[in-house]
Structure formats: C-alpha cells, structure tokens
Design a protein around this motif. Structure first.
Motif, PDB file in Angstrom:
ATOM      1  N   ALA A   1       4.953  -6.370 -11.862  1.00 23.24           N
ATOM      2  CA  ALA A   1       5.689  -5.137 -11.550  1.00 23.24           C
ATOM      3  C   ALA A   1       4.799  -4.177 -10.774  1.00 23.24           C
ATOM      4  N   TRP A   2       5.443  -3.390  -9.930  1.00 24.97           N
ATOM      5  CA  TRP A   2       4.790  -2.276  -9.232  1.00 24.97           C
ATOM      6  C   TRP A   2       5.213  -1.022  -9.992  1.00 24.97           C
ATOM      7  N   ARG A   3       4.242  -0.330 -10.609  1.00 21.83           N
ATOM      8  CA  ARG A   3       4.592   0.767 -11.518  1.00 21.83           C
ATOM      9  C   ARG A   3       4.089   2.123 -11.023  1.00 21.83           C
ATOM     10  N   LEU A   4       3.954   2.254  -9.722  1.00 19.74           N
ATOM     11  CA  LEU A   4       3.481   3.520  -9.159  1.00 19.74           C
ATOM     12  C   LEU A   4       4.527   4.044  -8.189  1.00 19.74           C
ATOM     13  N   GLN A   5       5.053   5.208  -8.483  1.00 25.50           N
ATOM     14  CA  GLN A   5       6.131   5.763  -7.661  1.00 25.50           C
ATOM     15  C   GLN A   5       5.684   5.998  -6.219  1.00 25.50           C
ATOM     16  N   SER A   6       6.542   5.621  -5.276  1.00 29.53           N
ATOM     17  CA  SER A   6       6.367   5.948  -3.866  1.00 29.53           C
ATOM     18  C   SER A   6       7.659   6.584  -3.371  1.00 29.53           C
ATOM     19  N   LYS A   7       7.561   7.791  -2.875  1.00 29.15           N
ATOM     20  CA  LYS A   7       8.754   8.450  -2.343  1.00 29.15           C
ATOM     21  C   LYS A   7       9.155   7.855  -0.997  1.00 29.15           C
ATOM     22  N   LEU A   8       8.169   7.282  -0.295  1.00 27.32           N
ATOM     23  CA  LEU A   8       8.478   6.610   0.974  1.00 27.32           C
ATOM     24  C   LEU A   8       9.252   5.314   0.723  1.00 27.32           C
ATOM     25  N   TYR A   9       8.860   4.604  -0.322  1.00 27.93           N
ATOM     26  CA  TYR A   9       9.461   3.299  -0.623  1.00 27.93           C
ATOM     27  C   TYR A   9       9.874   3.264  -2.096  1.00 27.93           C
ATOM     28  N   PRO A  10      10.934   3.960  -2.445  1.00 25.59           N
ATOM     29  CA  PRO A  10      11.344   4.030  -3.852  1.00 25.59           C
ATOM     30  C   PRO A  10      11.760   2.685  -4.432  1.00 25.59           C
ATOM     31  N   GLN A  11      12.093   1.730  -3.569  1.00 25.56           N
ATOM     32  CA  GLN A  11      12.516   0.418  -4.058  1.00 25.56           C
ATOM     33  C   GLN A  11      11.389  -0.317  -4.789  1.00 25.56           C
TER      34      GLN A  11
ATOM     35  N   LYS B   1       6.229  -7.875  -2.626  1.00 24.13           N
ATOM     36  CA  LYS B   1       6.981  -8.775  -1.754  1.00 24.13           C
ATOM     37  C   LYS B   1       8.449  -8.833  -2.166  1.00 24.13           C
ATOM     38  N   ARG B   2       8.722  -8.834  -3.472  1.00 25.51           N
ATOM     39  CA  ARG B   2      10.113  -8.849  -3.923  1.00 25.51           C
ATOM     40  C   ARG B   2      10.843  -7.580  -3.483  1.00 25.51           C
ATOM     41  N   ALA B   3      10.137  -6.456  -3.582  1.00 23.61           N
ATOM     42  CA  ALA B   3      10.782  -5.179  -3.264  1.00 23.61           C
ATOM     43  C   ALA B   3      10.932  -4.957  -1.771  1.00 23.61           C
ATOM     44  N   MET B   4       9.919  -5.346  -0.986  1.00 20.43           N
ATOM     45  CA  MET B   4       9.907  -5.032   0.447  1.00 20.43           C
ATOM     46  C   MET B   4      10.397  -6.187   1.299  1.00 20.43           C
ATOM     47  N   GLY B   5      10.426  -7.382   0.716  1.00 17.52           N
ATOM     48  CA  GLY B   5      10.925  -8.523   1.470  1.00 17.52           C
ATOM     49  C   GLY B   5       9.936  -9.088   2.464  1.00 17.52           C
ATOM     50  N   VAL B   6       8.708  -8.620   2.430  1.00 20.38           N
ATOM     51  CA  VAL B   6       7.673  -9.124   3.348  1.00 20.38           C
ATOM     52  C   VAL B   6       6.373  -9.315   2.589  1.00 20.38           C
ATOM     53  N   ASP B   7       5.536 -10.179   3.110  1.00 18.20           N
ATOM     54  CA  ASP B   7       4.207 -10.379   2.550  1.00 18.20           C
ATOM     55  C   ASP B   7       3.286  -9.253   3.017  1.00 18.20           C
ATOM     56  N   MET B   8       2.389  -8.839   2.160  1.00 22.73           N
ATOM     57  CA  MET B   8       1.471  -7.752   2.519  1.00 22.73           C
ATOM     58  C   MET B   8       0.664  -8.056   3.767  1.00 22.73           C
ATOM     59  N   GLN B   9       0.271  -9.336   3.948  1.00 19.95           N
ATOM     60  CA  GLN B   9      -0.629  -9.665   5.052  1.00 19.95           C
ATOM     61  C   GLN B   9       0.099  -9.862   6.379  1.00 19.95           C
ATOM     62  N   SER B  10       1.426  -9.783   6.332  1.00 21.94           N
ATOM     63  CA  SER B  10       2.157  -9.824   7.604  1.00 21.94           C
ATOM     64  C   SER B  10       1.936  -8.502   8.338  1.00 21.94           C
ATOM     65  N   ASP B  11       2.234  -8.489   9.631  1.00 24.94           N
ATOM     66  CA  ASP B  11       2.065  -7.254  10.409  1.00 24.94           C
ATOM     67  C   ASP B  11       2.927  -6.139   9.837  1.00 24.94           C
TER      68      ASP B  11
END
Length: 873
Positions: A414-424, A472-482
């Motif tokens: 889980a990602w447990r740190l709030q981001s207002k830019l990426y609330p998902q 990756k589940r939340a953003m749909g992309v791998d971190m190491q992608s551009d």
C-alpha cells in the motif's frame, strides 16, 4: 510488674516449647525445626491491638500483597497512598512488640503475601526485654514465615534511631545503644535466617547518631518527611529494583555522592535563558505528572530548593551539541549543556533519577552520545499504525535519547502517504491490506512536529523505484518508465514543498535498475530542493552524496570510501529476532563495527519490518521485541563500545561479557517495571540461567534417536559438559551462520545435543514458562508446526523427567502465507506453559537434534535453538 513477669514467662514458654526437630528452615544457624504456633492469652495485649487484629482478619485475602508489619511507627503510614500501589497493606499496631507480632503472624501467613517488611522491637526495650530476646523473637518470626509461606520474601528493617531532644518517651529515647546492638545482630544474621536486612538506622541518624530532628516531633514517631525518607530507602526492595536508579542509557561518567535532593513541597525550576523556556516547561510538566509541585523562576535567588537549567561549556570527546553535565546535591540540582538539546537529554536522565518521586540521590554525571544518529524505524506501509501508537513509540525514543525516527509509509502492499496531486495513490482499491488507511498531510505534519518537540528528526522514506507495486496499481505505469519518472518527480516536488524535514530517504533496494537515469535524476532533484538523500546499501546507482543505510554485511565496502556517510542497520531487524536473543545480540553489537562514530560512520537505525499481515496494529508490538530491542539499541548507540563480530550468546556466566550483560539486563528490567506498565515489553530475566551442554551425538539423520542423556542411569554431575551456556534462549547454530555465532563453535549436521539446567522453587507450585523451539520471523512464509510437535526437528523437553507436551496449535500444519497473521506460533504471544515444580531443585533437560542445516526453502530456515525461561511479574 506481676503482669510483666507473667508475660515474660509465657513468652519463654511460647518461644522454647514449640519446636520439634525436623528438616525445615531453622531458628538457629545449622539447626532445622518445624515450628508450631500457639496463641498467647488475649489479656496480654491492649484493646487497640485486638481492634486492629480482628479488623485485619476480616479483610479479603488478595494476591501478591506487600505487607508492612510493626508497631505505631508502621501503623502511622498510609502505605498504599505513599507508594501509589494498592497491593501494599498496613499491618502496624500501635504499641506492639515482637511477641505481639509472633502472636498474630498467622494472619499474615494465611495470605501468602509476596513480601513482608518487618520493623519491630522499639517497644520491647522500655519493658527491659533484652536485645537477645528481641532478636530471637524476630528470627522466630522469620523462621515461621519461611516454613509456612516459603515464597514470601521477608525484609527485616533495622530499628530506627531515637532522639531525647523533645523530652518525651524517655523509656524509648534512652535506648540508643541497645538499638545499635540489636541492629548489629539483625544485620549479621540475615543470611542464616533467610531474610534481607534493610538499614534504615544510618540514613535516619544525625551527626550525633540520633533521629534527625526534622523527621519527628516527639523523638520517637515520624512526621511526613520521615515517611518520605522511609519510602525512598525501601522503594527498590518494594518493587525489586536496583539499589540506585537504573539509568538507561548508562551515562558515560557517573559518580554517586552522599545525600538527597528533596522533591516534595515546592520545587523551583530556574533558568535565566529564554532559549531554555521550552525545556523548563517540559521538566515542569513531567514533574507535575508525577504529582510534584513545581514553579518556574528566572533567578536562583528566588528559589530555596531549585533545579537550574543553563547553557554553558561541557567538554566531551564527540557530539558536543548533545552533551550535558548534571549535578544533584542536597539543596540544588544544576543541569548544564552546550545546547538546548543537551539540556533535553539531561532532563531524561534527571527524570529517571526521580524514580520514587520523593528524593533524588546525589550524583555527578557528565554524558554524551558515542554516535550522532541513534534511530528507530517502523514499516507502516505493510501494516498501518495509528498516529496514537506511533506517538507512543516516539515518546519511548525520546525518553531513551534516540533521535532519528525513520518512517516507511510506501510499499508494494500500500501507498499510505497522501498526495494532493495524485489522490488515487491512497485509494482503498489499490491497497492490499488495511484498505483506506493512510497518513494525511496534517497527520505527517503532526508527527514531524511531535518529533521536533523531542529533538527527534523524522526521516520519511518514499521507496523508489522498488517496493512500488502500489504506485503501479494506482498510476498504471512503472516508476522507471519515462511517464513514471515524471510522476515521481512531481511527488518529490510536492513533498519537499509541503514538509519541513531535512532528509528524504529514497529506498532504492531490492530492485533491478532498468532506467539508469532514474536515481541520478531524482537524487539531483531532491538535493536541489534542499533535502539530503538517504538510500539503502546494497541499492541502486547512487552518487557519493547519498547517505547509505547498510542492510547487508556485504556493504562494508562503503565504510572504506571517505566520501560517503553511512548508517548501520545490519542484523538490526527486530522482526527477525527472538525477543531474548534480540537484547543479547544488540547489546553485544558494535555499531558500524566501531566503538564510536565519526564523520562518516554516523550511527545506526534499529528496524521493525513486519512483512507478515497482522490481525491488529498492537500485534506488531506484541510479536516483535520493539521496546526491549529499542532500549538495548539506545544503550549501545549512546554508550558506544560493544564486542567485535556478531553473536547471539551471552557468554559463560563469569566471563567479562556475561557480567556486563547481566548489569545491563538488571537496568533494562528496572525500566520495564517502572515505565512500561500496560505496554508490550516481551522480555524477562535470563542471565541467571546456566546450562550444561552435552554432545555431539551422531544421529545419522535419525532425529528420533536416543542417547545417553535420556537414559535413567545418566548422571549429569559425573559427566563433563562440552559447553556452559547462559540464557533463556540458546541459539545452537544461528540460521545466518557464520555471520552470527551461536553456542556451538563448529556445529555439524546430523547431530544431537542436550542442554540441562536446574531451577529452584521455594515450594511445590505451578509456574509459567516461555518455551519455544523456532522463533518465527515476522517477515517470512514460515510453515506452522506439525500437530503434536514443538518443531520439525523432533526437539523435546523434560522437567523432572516428565515430558512437557507441546502446545495444541491453533493452526497446525499450516503452510506459510504472509497474508495469514500469526496467532500462537511464538512463545511470546501465546499463553505461557504451566509446569508443576517441586520444592527444591528441579531438573530441566532439553533434546536438540538437527539434520541438514539447509531448510526446505528460504522461508523455512533451520532455526536450531530453544527457549526456556520463567515468566514472572
């Protein structure tokens, strides 16, 4: 006069006619008796005596009582209030004598109290009873109590001094010399008659050997100040503590002096420096929580009984900003430091010196930390912990001078740190556990400020590019992608703009780097935003400016690079450690393989990685040795020192290493008793257990094969053990050997060993023990034991030749699964094993077979070990 003569005759009859020779604790050294109790005529005692005695006999019988018994001096105290403990009972009767206590001792015995504090004899002396007769009566009390309630600890307190200045109680106050004679006899014979002698006489004496005038208003009885001194003197005996406050971490330089600083009445905290106003308030609030009256002032002249906080020059070989000097004396306490943080450190020591809330022992302390970074890490990404529980741990960190809180809120789970830019990122559907639980911006700011108030730096970790499946589940992309890299950069910008922290930990461990520009770019960005970067080592392609946190022994090459600063977390993962082993291992460690830090070797961080799911947040504290491990690490990282290499052993009993550990263990257990009531502190005394280790026996792969130590004719006293080992947990061969040493120096596969010890019991009883043979790491898919076994090595244990059955496992044969919480697999979080002990010595024998050292898989390492230790409050 006739009545007195009759009384003395009856007393002699009572004393001498009621003993028959048998093998029980004796009245005279070297002699054994069974003592029979008879009751003296009621007419010999006052109406008040009978009023009190009938009252005592009508009261409920409760467990673990601590009883104060004596005459008017005992009668006059409100003991339970004085000690803030309802277990403490007053059995004083004004006017009572030693024969009176003998006459009513059965009322005490029937309760089987944990402890009895006896002070009697003052009223015997005016009756011209000889000191020898009083002594004999007291020793008969001791013998009878030992015979009828063997587990009760008896403390015989010296007769208090008297003072004739008030011209009252002349029959008492003229007996100063006889009191000294009686006290000398009581002290000299304590061992022979199975009691602990407590010298109250000396501290209550003035320079002329008389009762301190301020403690009394009639020369015999005590005023409030006298009872406070009494409390101070017996406090360690009441609560089974060391005689002096058990300071932890132990100061670098400590000298105890004579005298006491009184905390009662009104104490003034003085500071003339506005920069220390916050620290003065911290101390004031802490003292008021102890029930002490405190006021603040800015001039010493305004105070009679004062504690002064001040900035000044305190010399120390390193880390001067945290050093302090603390001097406590009869009329003042002066705390000096180079900085407000040093003052805060000194306050933590001072609060430990205030353990009984009435007096502070006179002492002089100069102290400083050996390592600049002394950290504690908690993984809240895998298992969420509430802000309340985190603050509890931060409070403990502050009390023991830890100064780095490593906070790990992002994980695969889980990602447990709030981001207002990426609330998902914190949407429940992208979490695998504790769905919907995360830390809001206000939560993290609150934790950061909570740490700052306690001179703790919160170090947040946003793990990248590994441990990022939730991203990756939340953003749909791998971190190491551009695209993923751009999102990460935006998160870093948002984070650095939002939170006032000096460091950002980027993780970067356990991942294949597919984008070589990823880490250099996020490092450069983070540093450009004013944050220093930390990363795990081994890890990614870091620049030399990144502080490395070592997590594997192979990372020692980092220490050879003078351009790199580093932290030590190697074999400091509490989630992999047995509770008893954790304290041993950490206490013996050399942080960074050094005895003190330097510009590159900053210090270390002890970690709690509970990979396995837990049923509730408290289980992280219950199933991991969080507080015992934290305090052991606080001691070692502050004091420095330690021993070269890594070991899970205490060492032979009288070795220098074992003696040092025993001294630390005593202080650790004092801290547990005083400051961790109601909290999980899964550690008990183990340094008193000494085992004979017999072997090796070649079992040829048959773990059920029996050998000589199991045979009836085996005589352990005639066999020479291969090893002597100390402790409640013995690791025969560590599962990470040879990095960590165990009991056996050159262990071999397909061997069987036996361990044997003896434990004493004062009486026939049932006693609880921790027994275990496989400490389950909280980070592996370890299989549960097969039904009817302790472990998969066919280990066995006998007490007095009676086989001890393993637990009835709630989930036997369960295949390991990180999503199935542990429930009873560890001895520290299941009900202790109840064992029937006989009076006297009890023999414990443990069978320890092993086959291959290679486990069925890495999730099931061969843990060749056992735990057997008494659990007592």
């Amino acid at each position: 006069m006739k009545k007195q003569i009759v009384f003395l005759v009856l007393l002699l009859v009572f004393f001498s006619a009621n003993a028959q020779q048998k093998k029980v604790s004796g009245l005279v050294p070297g002699t054994v008796f069974v003592l029979k109790k008879t009751t003296l005529p009621d007419s010999l005692f006052s109406t008040y005596y009978h009023q009190r005695l009938t009252h005592f006999r009508s009261l409920p019988i409760t467990k673990n009582d601590i009883v104060f018994i004596g005459n008017s001096i005992t009668d006059g105290a409100e003991w339970s209030e004085l000690f803030a403990d309802n277990r403490i009972k007053n059995r004083g009767i004004s006017g009572d004598i030693s024969a009176g206590v003998l006459n009513r001792i059965d009322e005490i015995i029937i309760r089987k109290p944990a402890k009895v504090f006896l002070l009697i004899g003052t009223n015997d002396l005016p009756r011209n009873t000889s000191t020898d007769s009083i002594f004999k009566n007291i020793t008969k009390i001791a013998a009878y109590l030992k015979q009828e309630s063997p587990s009760t600890k008896l403390y015989v307190q010296s007769i208090l001094p008297v003072n004739d200045v008030y011209k009252k109680f002349g029959g008492h106050t003229s007996k100063g010399e006889q009191i000294k004679q009686l006290n000398a006899s009581l002290k000299q014979n304590a061992t022979a008659f199975n009691y602990t002698y407590i010298d109250l006489h000396t501290p209550f004496c003035d320079q002329n050997g008389k009762l301190i005038k301020e403690f009394t208003n009639d020369g015999l009885h005590l005023k409030g100040e006298g009872y406070l001194m009494w409390k101070h003197l017996v406090y360690p005996y009441v609560f089974d503590l060391e005689s002096k406050p058990s300071l932890l971490p132990k100061p670098q330089q400590l000298k105890w002096n004579n005298g006491y600083f009184s905390l009662t009445g009104v104490t003034t905290i003085v500071t003339d420096n506005p920069a220390l106003a916050k620290e003065a308030l911290v101390l004031k609030n802490a003292m008021e929580q102890k029930g002490l009256n405190v006021k603040l002032a800015n001039k010493v002249s305004d105070a009679a009984n004062y504690i002064q906080l001040r900035l000044g020059k305190v010399a120390s070989p390193q880390n001067q900003s945290e050093a302090y000097h603390l001097e406590t004396a009869k009329d003042k306490i002066v705390l000096t430091a180079n900085s407000s943080q040093g003052v805060f450190n000194g306050i933590q020591t001072l609060l430990q010196l205030m353990r009984d809330n009435v007096f502070v022992d006179a002492a002089e302390i100069t102290d400083w930390p050996a390592f600049a970074w002394r950290g504690f890490m908690v993984d809240v990404g895998r298992n969420f912990q509430s802000v309340k529980l985190l603050k509890q741990q931060i409070d403990a960190m502050a009390a023991y001078k830890l100064n780095i809180f490593h906070f790990h809120p992002t994980e695969d789970i889980a990602w447990r740190l709030q981001s207002k830019l990426y609330p998902q990122l914190t949407n429940p559907e992208f979490m695998l556990r504790d769905k919907g639980e995360y830390y809001t911006e206000s939560d993290l700011k609150e934790l950061i400020n909570y740490c700052k108030e306690r001179y703790i730096t919160l170090v947040p970790e946003i793990d990248m590019p590994g441990h990022s499946a939730a991203f990756k589940r939340a953003m749909g992309v791998d971190m190491q992608s551009d695209e993923g890299l751009e999102i990460v950069k935006n998160i870093i910008k948002e984070f650095c703009a939002t939170y006032d922290v000096p460091y950002l930990h980027l993780g970067a461990d356990e991942v294949k780097i597919t984008n070589q520009k990823f880490l250099p770019e996020v490092i450069a960005l983070t540093e450009s935003l004013g944050k220093k970067v930390i990363g795990w080592e081994p890890g990614g392609n870091f620049t030399d400016s990144v502080i490395r946190q070592l997590w594997m022994e192979g990372a020692t090459k980092v220490s050879k690079n003078q351009n790199i600063k580093y932290l030590d977390s190697r074999h400091l993962y509490l989630n992999h450690m047995d509770p008893l082993e954790s304290v041993v291992t950490i206490f013996n460690r050399q942080i960074c393989n050094l005895t003190e830090g330097n510009e590159n070797a900053l210090g270390g961080i002890v970690c709690v990685w509970n990979d396995r799911a837990v049923a509730n947040e408290e289980d992280v504290m219950t199933m991991n040795p969080v507080y015992p491990g934290m305090l052991a690490f606080a001691e070692r990282s502050w004091r420095g020192g330690g021993n070269a290499g890594w070991t899970a052993t205490i060492g032979e009993r009288d070795s220098e290493r074992a003696i040092a550990f025993t001294e630390f263990e005593n202080r650790l257990l004092d801290q547990k008793k005083q400051y961790f009531k109601g909290l999980d502190f899964n550690y008990v005394k183990q340094a008193n257990l000494v085992w004979d280790i017999y072997g090796p026996f070649d079992n040829k792969g048959d773990l059920t094969k029996t050998f000589a130590p199991e045979k009836p004719k085996f005589n352990a006293s005639k066999e020479k053990p291969m090893y002597k080992a100390t402790g409640g947990t013995l690791v025969m061969r560590h599962w990470w050997a040879p990095l960590i040493s165990g009991v056996i120096e050159q262990p071999k596969e397909n061997t069987t060993w036996y361990a044997q010890t003896q434990i004493w019991s004062d009486e026939d009883k049932q006693q609880e023990f921790w027994i275990g043979f496989n400490n389950f790491s909280r980070s592996m898919n370890t299989d549960s034991p097969v039904a009817g076994t302790w472990n998969n090595l066919n280990s066995l244990i006998w007490v007095n030749n009676e086989l001890v059955n393993p637990p009835i496992w709630k989930r036997p044969n369960q295949k390991g699964d990180l999503e199935i919480p542990l429930i009873d697999e560890g001895y520290e979080f299941r009900e202790p094993t109840k064992i029937t002990l006989k009076k006297g010595w009890n023999t414990v024998r443990v069978k320890l077979p092993v086959g291959s050292f290679k486990g069925s898989n890495w999730q099931n390492p061969v843990k060749w070990m056992f735990t057997f230790v008494e659990v007592s409050e």
